[in-house]
Design an enzyme around this catalytic site. Sequence first.
Site, short mmCIF file in Angstrom:
data_model
loop_
_atom_site.label_atom_id
_atom_site.label_comp_id
_atom_site.label_asym_id
_atom_site.label_seq_id
_atom_site.Cartn_x
_atom_site.Cartn_y
_atom_site.Cartn_z
N TYR A 16 -31.05 4.91 13.88
CA TYR A 16 -30.66 6.07 13.07
C TYR A 16 -31.88 6.65 12.36
CZ TYR A 16 -28.57 8.63 9.15
OH TYR A 16 -28.25 9.58 8.22
N ALA A 17 -32.68 5.78 11.77
CA ALA A 17 -33.89 6.23 11.08
C ALA A 17 -34.83 6.93 12.04
CB ALA A 17 -34.58 5.04 10.42
N LYS A 62 -33.51 10.41 12.85
CA LYS A 62 -33.72 11.36 11.76
C LYS A 62 -35.20 11.71 11.60
CE LYS A 62 -29.52 12.12 10.38
NZ LYS A 62 -28.92 13.46 10.65
#
Length: 255
Positions: free
Chosen positions: A160-161, A164
């Site tokens: 997820y990081a 993003k």
Amino acid sequence: MAIDFTGRIALVTGSSGGIGRACALMLAKAGAKVAVNGLTSMVQAEEVAEEIRRAGGEAAVFQADVTKPDQIEAMIEGIRERLGGSVDILVNNAGHLIKRVPNAEMTEEHYTRVMDVNLKSTAFVTKAVLAGMKAKGGGRIINMTSVAAHNGGGAGAALYAAGKAAVIAYSKGLAKEVAGDGITVNCVSPGFIGNTAFHSTFTPDAARQATINGIPLGREGHPDDVAGAVVYLASDLASYLTGETIEVNGGMFMR
């Protein structure tokens, strides 16, 4: 200087709740016609649109999976038909952790789902609105990233990081690509924002309180805190700002 989006059309992806809902409502309050997008929470999406209408605004609801280019194109065509034109303001808000997965347990399916909903959706919804913005001589694109893009996120959130962080890099490249067309591209990076499904689902109460204790402003954020930054970036007040990321985190992460 008052912010006035009268005559402009805004599309907010993933706007049936949380940050997306707040963005849709605040853009509408400033006069924009708003395309409310959802995939599974369509009752909530209709409620957002109805709230806008009750306040005297104009809104239409579009069910579309923003990881699917054909559904994106159908939504953009529907916006032209139902709201009377092409998108002036795009808020790429759709995104998801999916679930916390340690890298040792990662599957290809999980990798694809995370990258699709966070990065692919941003790229392909953007692609779908660019022609209309260029024809009008300008537009505003605001992409939602996360403090996780800077610090790697919590346990099991590395993908997820990464997704993003990729949104930030993509936004910088796109900002240079479309600047000559009068289009600005910026990111908003929320920190710990309460009243959202994200933390209700993925953050235990003890971790929530520990995080709040470390925020200099002494509270968790509210979706309206993020929406305010989005409205600013969509406005003429930010006409000379592009390729940047606004951190909305109460001071928990400073650059």
